[in-house]
Design a protein around this motif. Structure first.
Motif, PDB file in Angstrom:
ATOM      1  N   HIS A 158      64.330 -15.662 -19.510  1.00  0.00           N
ATOM      2  CA  HIS A 158      64.221 -17.305 -20.705  1.00  0.00           C
ATOM      3  C   HIS A 158      64.047 -17.355 -21.812  1.00  0.00           C
ATOM      4  N   LYS A 159      64.294 -17.447 -23.096  1.00  0.00           N
ATOM      5  CA  LYS A 159      63.887 -17.492 -24.285  1.00  0.00           C
ATOM      6  C   LYS A 159      63.399 -16.707 -24.929  1.00  0.00           C
ATOM      7  N   PHE A 160      63.599 -14.901 -24.022  1.00  0.00           N
ATOM      8  CA  PHE A 160      62.088 -13.829 -24.578  1.00  0.00           C
ATOM      9  C   PHE A 160      62.228 -13.983 -26.677  1.00  0.00           C
ATOM     10  N   LEU A 161      64.164 -14.054 -26.785  1.00  0.00           N
ATOM     11  CA  LEU A 161      63.398 -13.910 -28.163  1.00  0.00           C
ATOM     12  C   LEU A 161      62.121 -14.470 -28.954  1.00  0.00           C
ATOM     13  N   ASP A 162      61.916 -15.238 -28.849  1.00  0.00           N
ATOM     14  CA  ASP A 162      61.199 -16.143 -29.285  1.00  0.00           C
ATOM     15  C   ASP A 162      59.566 -16.214 -29.387  1.00  0.00           C
ATOM     16  N   LYS A 163      59.016 -15.254 -27.618  1.00  0.00           N
ATOM     17  CA  LYS A 163      57.876 -14.857 -27.890  1.00  0.00           C
ATOM     18  C   LYS A 163      57.610 -13.849 -28.837  1.00  0.00           C
ATOM     19  N   ALA A 164      56.073 -14.622 -28.908  1.00  0.00           N
ATOM     20  CA  ALA A 164      55.368 -14.115 -30.320  1.00  0.00           C
ATOM     21  C   ALA A 164      54.146 -13.327 -29.906  1.00  0.00           C
ATOM     22  N   TYR A 165      54.291 -12.924 -30.729  1.00  0.00           N
ATOM     23  CA  TYR A 165      52.989 -10.815 -30.750  1.00  0.00           C
ATOM     24  C   TYR A 165      52.512 -11.537 -32.469  1.00  0.00           C
ATOM     25  N   TRP A 166      51.383 -10.571 -31.919  1.00  0.00           N
ATOM     26  CA  TRP A 166      50.506 -10.129 -33.557  1.00  0.00           C
ATOM     27  C   TRP A 166      50.047  -8.531 -33.834  1.00  0.00           C
ATOM     28  N   MET A 167      50.426  -8.547 -34.638  1.00  0.00           N
ATOM     29  CA  MET A 167      50.437  -7.012 -35.953  1.00  0.00           C
ATOM     30  C   MET A 167      49.658  -7.213 -36.607  1.00  0.00           C
ATOM     31  N   CYS A 168      48.402  -6.232 -36.598  1.00  0.00           N
ATOM     32  CA  CYS A 168      48.075  -5.596 -37.496  1.00  0.00           C
ATOM     33  C   CYS A 168      48.704  -5.607 -39.404  1.00  0.00           C
ATOM     34  N   ILE A 169      49.854  -4.788 -39.023  1.00  0.00           N
ATOM     35  CA  ILE A 169      50.615  -4.443 -40.313  1.00  0.00           C
ATOM     36  C   ILE A 169      50.706  -5.535 -41.080  1.00  0.00           C
ATOM     37  N   PHE A 170      51.375  -6.163 -40.008  1.00  0.00           N
ATOM     38  CA  PHE A 170      52.281  -8.033 -40.074  1.00  0.00           C
ATOM     39  C   PHE A 170      51.095  -8.925 -40.783  1.00  0.00           C
ATOM     40  N   ALA A 171      50.649  -8.844 -39.968  1.00  0.00           N
ATOM     41  CA  ALA A 171      49.304  -9.893 -40.830  1.00  0.00           C
ATOM     42  C   ALA A 171      48.676  -9.707 -41.492  1.00  0.00           C
ATOM     43  N   VAL A 172      48.123  -8.585 -41.706  1.00  0.00           N
ATOM     44  CA  VAL A 172      46.795  -9.454 -42.230  1.00  0.00           C
ATOM     45  C   VAL A 172      47.300  -8.351 -43.985  1.00  0.00           C
ATOM     46  N   ASN A 173      46.996  -9.117 -45.273  1.00  0.00           N
ATOM     47  CA  ASN A 173      46.700  -8.732 -46.184  1.00  0.00           C
ATOM     48  C   ASN A 173      46.552  -6.989 -46.864  1.00  0.00           C
ATOM     49  N   GLN A 174      48.363  -6.271 -46.641  1.00  0.00           N
ATOM     50  CA  GLN A 174      47.199  -4.789 -46.816  1.00  0.00           C
ATOM     51  C   GLN A 174      47.116  -4.425 -48.161  1.00  0.00           C
ATOM     52  N   HIS A 175      47.459  -5.628 -48.822  1.00  0.00           N
ATOM     53  CA  HIS A 175      47.216  -5.324 -50.769  1.00  0.00           C
ATOM     54  C   HIS A 175      45.837  -5.470 -51.076  1.00  0.00           C
ATOM     55  N   VAL A 176      44.528  -6.414 -50.115  1.00  0.00           N
ATOM     56  CA  VAL A 176      43.339  -6.552 -49.967  1.00  0.00           C
ATOM     57  C   VAL A 176      42.404  -5.656 -49.201  1.00  0.00           C
ATOM     58  N   SER A 177      43.398  -4.959 -47.842  1.00  0.00           N
ATOM     59  CA  SER A 177      42.621  -4.406 -47.441  1.00  0.00           C
ATOM     60  C   SER A 177      43.581  -2.910 -46.420  1.00  0.00           C
ATOM     61  N   ILE A 178      43.762  -2.019 -46.559  1.00  0.00           N
ATOM     62  CA  ILE A 178      44.515  -0.783 -45.391  1.00  0.00           C
ATOM     63  C   ILE A 178      43.791  -0.678 -43.881  1.00  0.00           C
ATOM     64  N   CYS A 179      44.419  -1.596 -43.142  1.00  0.00           N
ATOM     65  CA  CYS A 179      43.475  -1.117 -42.026  1.00  0.00           C
ATOM     66  C   CYS A 179      43.119   0.014 -41.607  1.00  0.00           C
ATOM     67  N   GLY A 180      44.574   0.729 -41.671  1.00  0.00           N
ATOM     68  CA  GLY A 180      44.784   2.004 -41.357  1.00  0.00           C
ATOM     69  C   GLY A 180      43.384   2.809 -41.814  1.00  0.00           C
ATOM     70  N   THR A 181      42.730   2.884 -42.876  1.00  0.00           N
ATOM     71  CA  THR A 181      42.391   4.531 -43.794  1.00  0.00           C
ATOM     72  C   THR A 181      40.815   4.232 -43.115  1.00  0.00           C
TER      73      THR A 181
END
Length: 233
Positions: A210-233
């Motif tokens: 039920h309402k699985f489309l509204d389940k919320a997740y956090w992922m660094c690539i979307f949440a972090v401002n990559q213009h300031v800090s690239i967390c993959g380097t």
């Protein structure tokens, strides 16, 4: 680095049937990560974390607010929904063509062809997310596209993943967790099921949570401002 005390291995939620991906993608309850403010309890947590080498906490004075507290709280609210993730994929990915059995056309979407199922997560960040958020120099969840899809949301789960893996594997892992499904049906769901069909709770004969489309997740690539800090380097 070892996880905090309240987040031992038994608390890790792995996607069912995630065998090829489980070493690259793990899913944690997000509440375990909300202790990174600087109230009294959080200061004690940070001192413990600092002593164990999990985080740098020396800048937090016991009687003062952490100077980076607002940054942490802003980051913690930049989650995305399954609906947003599927829409993102269908906007930027390569058109998959029709599904054979059962016969299904590609789902509605722009299918711009800028990414594919062989694009790494790192390439997603460097070649797409940074470019698409460059005008306002924000995190991708604050970009025009994601704002048009409802913008950032407080998450329930955190995705721990490796930037070297394929981004589509990350999507499969997240969808496995959100739906409980696995195998070919997930590919069909991601590429061929219209949102209105998914909202009905049934796809290809399978029941959806039920309402699985509204389940919320956090992922660094979307949440972090990559213009300031690239967390993959």
């Amino acid at each position: 680095r070892p996880p905090p005390n309240e987040m031992r291995a038994k608390d890790i939620v792995r996607s069912p049937g995630c065998a090829p991906f489980e070493n690259q993608c793990q899913i944690f309850p997000f509440y375990t990560f909300k202790a990174f403010g600087c109230g009294q309890n959080e200061q004690e947590y940070l001192r413990l974390a600092d002593s164990q080498g999990w985080v740098e906490a020396s800048h937090c004075h016991p009687h003062n607010a952490c100077p980076d507290d607002h940054v942490v709280r802003d980051l913690s609210d930049r989650g995305f929904t399954i609906r947003q993730l599927i829409t993102f994929w269908r906007n930027f990915a390569t058109n998959p063509g029709p599904w054979s059995d059962p016969p299904l056309p590609p789902a509605k979407g722009s299918w711009l062809g800028l990414i594919s199922k062989t694009t790494s997560t790192e390439d997603i960040v460097r070649k797409l997310l940074i470019r698409e958020s460059a005008e306002n120099m924000t995190s991708y969840m604050q970009s025009d596209f994601m704002q048009s899809q409802g913008g950032p949301i407080a998450p329930d789960m955190l995705i721990s993943h490796w930037w070297g893996t394929l981004f589509f594997w990350d999507i499969l892992c997240i969808l496995q967790h959100a739906t409980g499904l696995s195998g070919f049906v997930l590919n069909a769901l991601i590429d061929h099921a219209d949102i209105c069909a998914l909202e009905s709770g049934i796809f290809a004969g399978y029941s959806l949570p039920h309402k699985f489309l509204d389940k919320a997740y956090w992922m660094c690539i979307f949440a972090v401002n990559q213009h300031v800090s690239i967390c993959g380097t």
